[in-house]
Motif scaffolding. Structure first.
Motif, PDB file in Angstrom:
ATOM      1  N   ASP A   1       0.837  -1.187   0.000  1.00  0.00           N
ATOM      2  CA  ASP A   1       0.000   0.000   0.000  1.00  0.00           C
ATOM      3  C   ASP A   1       0.877   1.244   0.000  1.00  0.00           C
ATOM      4  N   LEU A   2       1.240   1.669  -1.182  1.00  0.00           N
ATOM      5  CA  LEU A   2       2.097   2.847  -1.335  1.00  0.00           C
ATOM      6  C   LEU A   2       1.327   4.147  -1.305  1.00  0.00           C
ATOM      7  N   ASN A   3       0.020   4.104  -1.429  1.00  0.00           N
ATOM      8  CA  ASN A   3      -0.769   5.325  -1.478  1.00  0.00           C
ATOM      9  C   ASN A   3      -0.447   6.233  -0.302  1.00  0.00           C
ATOM     10  N   GLY A   4      -0.209   7.495  -0.602  1.00  0.00           N
ATOM     11  CA  GLY A   4       0.031   8.464   0.460  1.00  0.00           C
ATOM     12  C   GLY A   4       1.374   9.150   0.345  1.00  0.00           C
ATOM     13  N   LYS A   5       1.748   9.821   1.432  1.00  0.00           N
ATOM     14  CA  LYS A   5       2.974  10.616   1.456  1.00  0.00           C
ATOM     15  C   LYS A   5       4.087   9.889   2.205  1.00  0.00           C
ATOM     16  N   TRP A   6       5.304  10.027   1.674  1.00  0.00           N
ATOM     17  CA  TRP A   6       6.494   9.374   2.222  1.00  0.00           C
ATOM     18  C   TRP A   6       7.620  10.401   2.258  1.00  0.00           C
ATOM     19  N   LYS A   7       8.443  10.362   3.322  1.00  0.00           N
ATOM     20  CA  LYS A   7       9.554  11.316   3.454  1.00  0.00           C
ATOM     21  C   LYS A   7      10.842  10.591   3.824  1.00  0.00           C
ATOM     22  N   GLY A   8      11.949  11.177   3.374  1.00  0.00           N
ATOM     23  CA  GLY A   8      13.259  10.626   3.706  1.00  0.00           C
ATOM     24  C   GLY A   8      14.349  11.527   3.174  1.00  0.00           C
ATOM     25  N   ALA A   9      15.557  10.966   3.081  1.00  0.00           N
ATOM     26  CA  ALA A   9      16.699  11.720   2.565  1.00  0.00           C
ATOM     27  C   ALA A   9      17.541  10.806   1.682  1.00  0.00           C
ATOM     28  N   ILE A  10      18.010  11.378   0.583  1.00  0.00           N
ATOM     29  CA  ILE A  10      18.891  10.661  -0.343  1.00  0.00           C
ATOM     30  C   ILE A  10      20.302  11.202  -0.148  1.00  0.00           C
TER      31      ILE A  10
ATOM     32  N   SER B 157       7.566   1.666   5.617  1.00  0.00           N
ATOM     33  CA  SER B 157       8.709   2.258   4.940  1.00  0.00           C
ATOM     34  C   SER B 157       8.857   1.680   3.537  1.00  0.00           C
ATOM     35  N   CYS B 158       9.680   2.343   2.750  1.00  0.00           N
ATOM     36  CA  CYS B 158      10.041   1.872   1.414  1.00  0.00           C
ATOM     37  C   CYS B 158      11.553   1.977   1.282  1.00  0.00           C
ATOM     38  N   ALA B 159      12.172   0.910   0.833  1.00  0.00           N
ATOM     39  CA  ALA B 159      13.599   0.924   0.530  1.00  0.00           C
ATOM     40  C   ALA B 159      13.729   1.145  -0.965  1.00  0.00           C
ATOM     41  N   MET B 160      14.534   2.128  -1.355  1.00  0.00           N
ATOM     42  CA  MET B 160      14.666   2.461  -2.775  1.00  0.00           C
ATOM     43  C   MET B 160      16.121   2.613  -3.170  1.00  0.00           C
ATOM     44  N   ASP B 161      16.361   2.383  -4.457  1.00  0.00           N
ATOM     45  CA  ASP B 161      17.643   2.662  -5.084  1.00  0.00           C
ATOM     46  C   ASP B 161      17.384   3.667  -6.189  1.00  0.00           C
ATOM     47  N   ILE B 162      18.223   4.687  -6.261  1.00  0.00           N
ATOM     48  CA  ILE B 162      18.111   5.699  -7.313  1.00  0.00           C
ATOM     49  C   ILE B 162      19.398   5.670  -8.117  1.00  0.00           C
ATOM     50  N   ASP B 163      19.258   5.784  -9.419  1.00  0.00           N
ATOM     51  CA  ASP B 163      20.406   5.748 -10.318  1.00  0.00           C
ATOM     52  C   ASP B 163      20.796   7.171 -10.701  1.00  0.00           C
ATOM     53  N   PHE B 164      22.011   7.556 -10.311  1.00  0.00           N
ATOM     54  CA  PHE B 164      22.555   8.873 -10.664  1.00  0.00           C
ATOM     55  C   PHE B 164      23.506   8.709 -11.848  1.00  0.00           C
ATOM     56  N   GLY B 165      23.011   8.282 -12.990  1.00  0.00           N
ATOM     57  CA  GLY B 165      23.845   8.147 -14.181  1.00  0.00           C
ATOM     58  C   GLY B 165      24.953   7.125 -14.020  1.00  0.00           C
ATOM     59  N   GLY B 166      24.627   5.971 -13.498  1.00  0.00           N
ATOM     60  CA  GLY B 166      25.626   4.910 -13.315  1.00  0.00           C
ATOM     61  C   GLY B 166      26.041   4.716 -11.870  1.00  0.00           C
ATOM     62  N   ASN B 167      25.839   5.707 -11.033  1.00  0.00           N
ATOM     63  CA  ASN B 167      26.110   5.583  -9.601  1.00  0.00           C
ATOM     64  C   ASN B 167      24.784   5.423  -8.878  1.00  0.00           C
ATOM     65  N   SER B 168      24.670   4.362  -8.098  1.00  0.00           N
ATOM     66  CA  SER B 168      23.422   4.072  -7.409  1.00  0.00           C
ATOM     67  C   SER B 168      23.523   4.477  -5.943  1.00  0.00           C
ATOM     68  N   SER B 169      22.410   4.936  -5.403  1.00  0.00           N
ATOM     69  CA  SER B 169      22.340   5.282  -3.992  1.00  0.00           C
ATOM     70  C   SER B 169      21.115   4.603  -3.387  1.00  0.00           C
ATOM     71  N   HIS B 170      21.284   3.974  -2.233  1.00  0.00           N
ATOM     72  CA  HIS B 170      20.196   3.296  -1.535  1.00  0.00           C
ATOM     73  C   HIS B 170      19.696   4.229  -0.427  1.00  0.00           C
ATOM     74  N   PHE B 171      18.367   4.321  -0.285  1.00  0.00           N
ATOM     75  CA  PHE B 171      17.794   5.139   0.770  1.00  0.00           C
ATOM     76  C   PHE B 171      16.447   4.590   1.195  1.00  0.00           C
ATOM     77  N   VAL B 172      15.969   5.077   2.310  1.00  0.00           N
ATOM     78  CA  VAL B 172      14.689   4.618   2.873  1.00  0.00           C
ATOM     79  C   VAL B 172      13.807   5.827   3.118  1.00  0.00           C
ATOM     80  N   VAL B 173      12.546   5.703   2.758  1.00  0.00           N
ATOM     81  CA  VAL B 173      11.558   6.728   3.087  1.00  0.00           C
ATOM     82  C   VAL B 173      10.532   6.106   4.025  1.00  0.00           C
ATOM     83  N   LYS B 174      10.008   6.936   4.912  1.00  0.00           N
ATOM     84  CA  LYS B 174       9.001   6.498   5.879  1.00  0.00           C
ATOM     85  C   LYS B 174       7.679   7.157   5.565  1.00  0.00           C
ATOM     86  N   ARG B 175       6.609   6.453   5.898  1.00  0.00           N
ATOM     87  CA  ARG B 175       5.268   7.004   5.696  1.00  0.00           C
ATOM     88  C   ARG B 175       5.118   8.276   6.527  1.00  0.00           C
ATOM     89  N   ASP B 176       4.644   9.350   5.898  1.00  0.00           N
ATOM     90  CA  ASP B 176       4.417  10.619   6.587  1.00  0.00           C
ATOM     91  C   ASP B 176       3.054  10.544   7.264  1.00  0.00           C
TER      92      ASP B 176
END
Length: 119
Positions: free
Chosen positions: A25-34, A99-118
């Motif tokens: 259930d992803l519906n809603g707002k999530w906050k975190g830091a990359i 929470s959601c665990a995510m990976d973001i691709d910065f043009g070949g460099n990946s960063s892992h981060f977590v966002v929490k339900r707001d």
């Protein structure tokens, strides 16, 4: 004997489907830091809207608010991209209850981060 096995299998499937619905259930707002590849921290907020296997919404950071593009969700796994100043940033993630665990691709460099339900 066959009936007992069938009943057990059916109940197990129902339980797994219900748990997937709870976790995904992803519906809603999530906050975190990359943390970017150069070590900078960027506060982010996502607003997700799920419609079947389609994921839409917005992402907000110090760069402003942008729409989520190409959003897909299947079970508890999802993907989307955001375009900031002409550059696409693909995201892949997994949803959990709070929470959601995510990976973001910065043009070949990946960063892992977590966002929490707001809340």
């Amino acid at each position: 004997m066959k009936r007992k096995i069938f009943t057990t299998a059916l109940l197990s499937c129902c339980f797994m489907i219900c748990m997937a619905a709870v976790f995904a259930d992803l519906n809603g707002k999530w906050k975190g830091a990359i943390t970017t590849p150069d070590g900078n921290a960027i506060d982010v907020a996502y607003t997700f809207k799920v419609d079947g296997e389609k994921l839409t919404g917005t992402a907000v950071s110090q760069m402003g608010e942008v729409p989520i593009d190409n959003g897909k969700i299947k079970g508890d796994e999802f993907s989307f991209s955001v375009n900031v100043s002409g550059t696409d940033y693909p995201h892949k993630g997994k949803a959990y209850a709070d929470s959601c665990a995510m990976d973001i691709d910065f043009g070949g460099n990946s960063s892992h981060f977590v966002v929490k339900r707001d809340k």
